[in-house]
Design a protein around this motif. Structure first.
Motif, PDB file in Angstrom:
ATOM      1  N   MET A   1     -30.712 -27.817   3.944  1.00  0.00           N
ATOM      2  CA  MET A   1     -29.641 -28.065   2.975  1.00  0.00           C
ATOM      3  C   MET A   1     -29.243 -29.537   3.047  1.00  0.00           C
ATOM      4  O   MET A   1     -28.778 -30.001   4.084  1.00  0.00           O
ATOM      5  CB  MET A   1     -28.439 -27.186   3.312  1.00  0.00           C
ATOM      6  CG  MET A   1     -27.247 -27.425   2.438  1.00  0.00           C
ATOM      7  SD  MET A   1     -27.546 -26.944   0.734  1.00  0.00           S
ATOM      8  CE  MET A   1     -27.527 -25.158   0.898  1.00  0.00           C
ATOM      9  N   ILE A   2     -29.456 -30.264   1.957  1.00  0.00           N
ATOM     10  CA  ILE A   2     -29.028 -31.668   1.903  1.00  0.00           C
ATOM     11  C   ILE A   2     -27.646 -31.707   1.269  1.00  0.00           C
ATOM     12  O   ILE A   2     -27.461 -31.229   0.150  1.00  0.00           O
ATOM     13  CB  ILE A   2     -29.982 -32.515   1.050  1.00  0.00           C
ATOM     14  CG1 ILE A   2     -31.409 -32.423   1.576  1.00  0.00           C
ATOM     15  CG2 ILE A   2     -29.506 -33.969   1.007  1.00  0.00           C
ATOM     16  CD1 ILE A   2     -32.421 -33.151   0.694  1.00  0.00           C
TER      17      ILE A   2
ATOM     18  N   PHE B   1     -36.146 -27.950   0.358  1.00  0.00           N
ATOM     19  CA  PHE B   1     -34.827 -28.589   0.265  1.00  0.00           C
ATOM     20  C   PHE B   1     -33.956 -27.968  -0.830  1.00  0.00           C
ATOM     21  O   PHE B   1     -34.447 -27.657  -1.914  1.00  0.00           O
ATOM     22  CB  PHE B   1     -34.976 -30.078  -0.078  1.00  0.00           C
ATOM     23  CG  PHE B   1     -35.685 -30.894   0.957  1.00  0.00           C
ATOM     24  CD1 PHE B   1     -35.076 -31.201   2.156  1.00  0.00           C
ATOM     25  CD2 PHE B   1     -36.973 -31.363   0.715  1.00  0.00           C
ATOM     26  CE1 PHE B   1     -35.737 -31.971   3.109  1.00  0.00           C
ATOM     27  CE2 PHE B   1     -37.640 -32.135   1.662  1.00  0.00           C
ATOM     28  CZ  PHE B   1     -37.019 -32.434   2.866  1.00  0.00           C
ATOM     29  N   THR B   2     -32.662 -27.866  -0.509  1.00  0.00           N
ATOM     30  CA  THR B   2     -31.644 -27.583  -1.527  1.00  0.00           C
ATOM     31  C   THR B   2     -30.689 -28.772  -1.536  1.00  0.00           C
ATOM     32  O   THR B   2     -30.362 -29.308  -0.471  1.00  0.00           O
ATOM     33  CB  THR B   2     -30.860 -26.305  -1.186  1.00  0.00           C
ATOM     34  OG1 THR B   2     -31.768 -25.200  -1.211  1.00  0.00           O
ATOM     35  CG2 THR B   2     -29.746 -26.041  -2.199  1.00  0.00           C
ATOM     36  N   LEU B   3     -30.269 -29.197  -2.721  1.00  0.00           N
ATOM     37  CA  LEU B   3     -29.419 -30.390  -2.839  1.00  0.00           C
ATOM     38  C   LEU B   3     -28.010 -29.999  -3.278  1.00  0.00           C
ATOM     39  O   LEU B   3     -27.839 -29.337  -4.304  1.00  0.00           O
ATOM     40  CB  LEU B   3     -30.032 -31.339  -3.873  1.00  0.00           C
ATOM     41  CG  LEU B   3     -29.283 -32.650  -4.118  1.00  0.00           C
ATOM     42  CD1 LEU B   3     -29.251 -33.503  -2.850  1.00  0.00           C
ATOM     43  CD2 LEU B   3     -29.939 -33.422  -5.260  1.00  0.00           C
TER      44      LEU B   3
ATOM     45  N   TRP C   1     -28.372 -31.063  -8.809  1.00  0.00           N
ATOM     46  CA  TRP C   1     -27.393 -30.421  -7.916  1.00  0.00           C
ATOM     47  C   TRP C   1     -27.566 -28.895  -7.916  1.00  0.00           C
ATOM     48  O   TRP C   1     -27.720 -28.295  -8.977  1.00  0.00           O
ATOM     49  CB  TRP C   1     -25.961 -30.709  -8.371  1.00  0.00           C
ATOM     50  CG  TRP C   1     -25.543 -32.135  -8.315  1.00  0.00           C
ATOM     51  CD1 TRP C   1     -25.092 -32.881  -9.345  1.00  0.00           C
ATOM     52  CD2 TRP C   1     -25.512 -32.986  -7.157  1.00  0.00           C
ATOM     53  NE1 TRP C   1     -24.783 -34.144  -8.902  1.00  0.00           N
ATOM     54  CE2 TRP C   1     -25.028 -34.236  -7.570  1.00  0.00           C
ATOM     55  CE3 TRP C   1     -25.845 -32.801  -5.816  1.00  0.00           C
ATOM     56  CZ2 TRP C   1     -24.873 -35.302  -6.695  1.00  0.00           C
ATOM     57  CZ3 TRP C   1     -25.696 -33.877  -4.944  1.00  0.00           C
ATOM     58  CH2 TRP C   1     -25.211 -35.096  -5.385  1.00  0.00           C
ATOM     59  N   GLY C   2     -27.513 -28.337  -6.728  1.00  0.00           N
ATOM     60  CA  GLY C   2     -27.543 -26.883  -6.603  1.00  0.00           C
ATOM     61  C   GLY C   2     -28.938 -26.284  -6.674  1.00  0.00           C
ATOM     62  O   GLY C   2     -29.087 -25.077  -6.496  1.00  0.00           O
TER      63      GLY C   2
ATOM     64  N   HIS D   1     -21.126 -26.920  -9.966  1.00  0.00           N
ATOM     65  CA  HIS D   1     -22.258 -27.292  -9.106  1.00  0.00           C
ATOM     66  C   HIS D   1     -22.218 -26.592  -7.761  1.00  0.00           C
ATOM     67  O   HIS D   1     -23.212 -26.539  -7.042  1.00  0.00           O
ATOM     68  CB  HIS D   1     -22.343 -28.811  -8.930  1.00  0.00           C
ATOM     69  CG  HIS D   1     -21.275 -29.399  -8.065  1.00  0.00           C
ATOM     70  ND1 HIS D   1     -21.347 -29.375  -6.702  1.00  0.00           N
ATOM     71  CD2 HIS D   1     -20.091 -29.982  -8.363  1.00  0.00           C
ATOM     72  CE1 HIS D   1     -20.262 -29.936  -6.209  1.00  0.00           C
ATOM     73  NE2 HIS D   1     -19.490 -30.308  -7.196  1.00  0.00           N
ATOM     74  N   PHE D   2     -21.053 -25.991  -7.390  1.00  0.00           N
ATOM     75  CA  PHE D   2     -21.013 -25.306  -6.094  1.00  0.00           C
ATOM     76  C   PHE D   2     -21.657 -23.922  -6.153  1.00  0.00           C
ATOM     77  O   PHE D   2     -21.809 -23.267  -5.133  1.00  0.00           O
ATOM     78  CB  PHE D   2     -19.590 -25.228  -5.526  1.00  0.00           C
ATOM     79  CG  PHE D   2     -18.517 -24.880  -6.516  1.00  0.00           C
ATOM     80  CD1 PHE D   2     -17.633 -25.853  -6.953  1.00  0.00           C
ATOM     81  CD2 PHE D   2     -18.389 -23.590  -7.014  1.00  0.00           C
ATOM     82  CE1 PHE D   2     -16.635 -25.535  -7.868  1.00  0.00           C
ATOM     83  CE2 PHE D   2     -17.393 -23.271  -7.908  1.00  0.00           C
ATOM     84  CZ  PHE D   2     -16.507 -24.248  -8.348  1.00  0.00           C
ATOM     85  N   PHE D   3     -22.063 -23.483  -7.335  1.00  0.00           N
ATOM     86  CA  PHE D   3     -22.799 -22.216  -7.385  1.00  0.00           C
ATOM     87  C   PHE D   3     -24.300 -22.503  -7.399  1.00  0.00           C
ATOM     88  O   PHE D   3     -24.761 -23.363  -8.136  1.00  0.00           O
ATOM     89  CB  PHE D   3     -22.417 -21.406  -8.623  1.00  0.00           C
ATOM     90  CG  PHE D   3     -21.022 -20.844  -8.546  1.00  0.00           C
ATOM     91  CD1 PHE D   3     -20.599 -20.145  -7.427  1.00  0.00           C
ATOM     92  CD2 PHE D   3     -20.133 -21.007  -9.589  1.00  0.00           C
ATOM     93  CE1 PHE D   3     -19.307 -19.622  -7.351  1.00  0.00           C
ATOM     94  CE2 PHE D   3     -18.844 -20.499  -9.518  1.00  0.00           C
ATOM     95  CZ  PHE D   3     -18.438 -19.803  -8.395  1.00  0.00           C
ATOM     96  N   ARG D   4     -25.019 -21.772  -6.560  1.00  0.00           N
ATOM     97  CA  ARG D   4     -26.478 -21.911  -6.500  1.00  0.00           C
ATOM     98  C   ARG D   4     -27.103 -20.741  -7.243  1.00  0.00           C
ATOM     99  O   ARG D   4     -26.738 -19.588  -7.017  1.00  0.00           O
ATOM    100  CB  ARG D   4     -26.971 -21.853  -5.047  1.00  0.00           C
ATOM    101  CG  ARG D   4     -26.924 -23.148  -4.310  1.00  0.00           C
ATOM    102  CD  ARG D   4     -27.722 -23.065  -3.013  1.00  0.00           C
ATOM    103  NE  ARG D   4     -27.194 -22.070  -2.104  1.00  0.00           N
ATOM    104  CZ  ARG D   4     -26.108 -22.241  -1.369  1.00  0.00           C
ATOM    105  NH1 ARG D   4     -25.448 -23.371  -1.420  1.00  0.00           N
ATOM    106  NH2 ARG D   4     -25.685 -21.281  -0.567  1.00  0.00           N
ATOM    107  N   LEU D   5     -28.067 -21.056  -8.110  1.00  0.00           N
ATOM    108  CA  LEU D   5     -28.729 -20.001  -8.883  1.00  0.00           C
ATOM    109  C   LEU D   5     -30.115 -19.692  -8.334  1.00  0.00           C
ATOM    110  O   LEU D   5     -30.862 -18.915  -8.910  1.00  0.00           O
ATOM    111  CB  LEU D   5     -28.821 -20.418 -10.354  1.00  0.00           C
ATOM    112  CG  LEU D   5     -27.454 -20.707 -11.011  1.00  0.00           C
ATOM    113  CD1 LEU D   5     -27.620 -21.165 -12.444  1.00  0.00           C
ATOM    114  CD2 LEU D   5     -26.550 -19.474 -10.948  1.00  0.00           C
ATOM    115  N   GLN D   6     -30.441 -20.352  -7.235  1.00  0.00           N
ATOM    116  CA  GLN D   6     -31.741 -20.112  -6.597  1.00  0.00           C
ATOM    117  C   GLN D   6     -31.506 -19.922  -5.099  1.00  0.00           C
ATOM    118  O   GLN D   6     -30.489 -20.390  -4.579  1.00  0.00           O
ATOM    119  CB  GLN D   6     -32.654 -21.336  -6.778  1.00  0.00           C
ATOM    120  CG  GLN D   6     -32.954 -21.661  -8.218  1.00  0.00           C
ATOM    121  CD  GLN D   6     -33.623 -23.019  -8.316  1.00  0.00           C
ATOM    122  OE1 GLN D   6     -33.124 -24.009  -7.787  1.00  0.00           O
ATOM    123  NE2 GLN D   6     -34.735 -23.068  -8.996  1.00  0.00           N
TER     124      GLN D   6
END
Ligand code: FES
Length: 175
Positions: free
Chosen positions: A92-93, A130-132, A121-122, A81-86
């Motif tokens: 950033m929440i 927002f990013t979660l 997540w992510g 979940h610590f990788f963001r694909l977008q």
């Protein structure tokens, strides 16, 4: 020189251009290790630190340069979940998922955020606001459960407060 070699040189040059010199050099070092694939997570962290997220072309470039199957790279990137694909949203929440926050209902707050925002997540909301993300203890356990939105701490959050908190940031995004 064979056509196959030409093709590989072209693929390698494109992958290097996509990731930039610093990351390409880091991958070169990783390839010297006995098991280059074991360095995959570390490489992906570097890519995310530089670009903010992991775009499909960057994942392909990592697969090419590290010589790891593209499906494995994509699988690892989507599993953690610590990788963001977008791309990151404007805000950033960060939901604290440490023990103190968890026992005080952080999971219910997180679920309410997901329901309200329609993301997991992510992920980033379609409007880019927002990013979660979830995090370990934020160091303010006495205020549990805690949300951070960018650098602002929201203490003792209940699921009912979530829409009100989000609205404040939506108003800021419009203003
Ligand atoms: S566990 Fe959430 S702030 Fe420490």
């Amino acid at each position: 020189m064979s056509t196959t070699t030409d093709n590989w040189q072209q693929v390698e040059a494109t992958a290097r251009a996509t990731l930039g010199d610093a990351i390409a050099s880091y991958i070169d070092q990783c390839r010297q290790s006995p098991q280059p694939a074991s360095q995959l997570i570390s490489v992906l962290h570097k890519v995310q630190a530089q670009f903010g997220y992991l775009a499909p072309e960057q994942l392909d470039a990592v697969a090419q340069l590290l010589q790891v199957p593209a499906a494995k790279v994509a699988g690892v990137a989507s599993f953690y979940h610590f990788f963001r694909l977008q791309p990151r949203g404007r805000f950033m929440i960060n939901v604290c998922l440490g023990t103190a926050c968890y026992v005080k209902g952080a999971d219910r707050v997180a679920q309410k955020l997901m329901d309200e925002l329609g993301i997991q997540w992510g992920e980033t909301t379609k409007d880019g606001v927002f990013t979660l993300e979830g995090s370990r203890c934020l160091g303010t356990c006495g205020l549990a459960p805690v949300l951070m939105i960018d650098n602002e701490v929201h203490p003792n959050v209940t699921p009912d407060q979530v829409p009100v908190i989000l609205q404040k940031y939506l108003d800021r995004a419009k203003g």
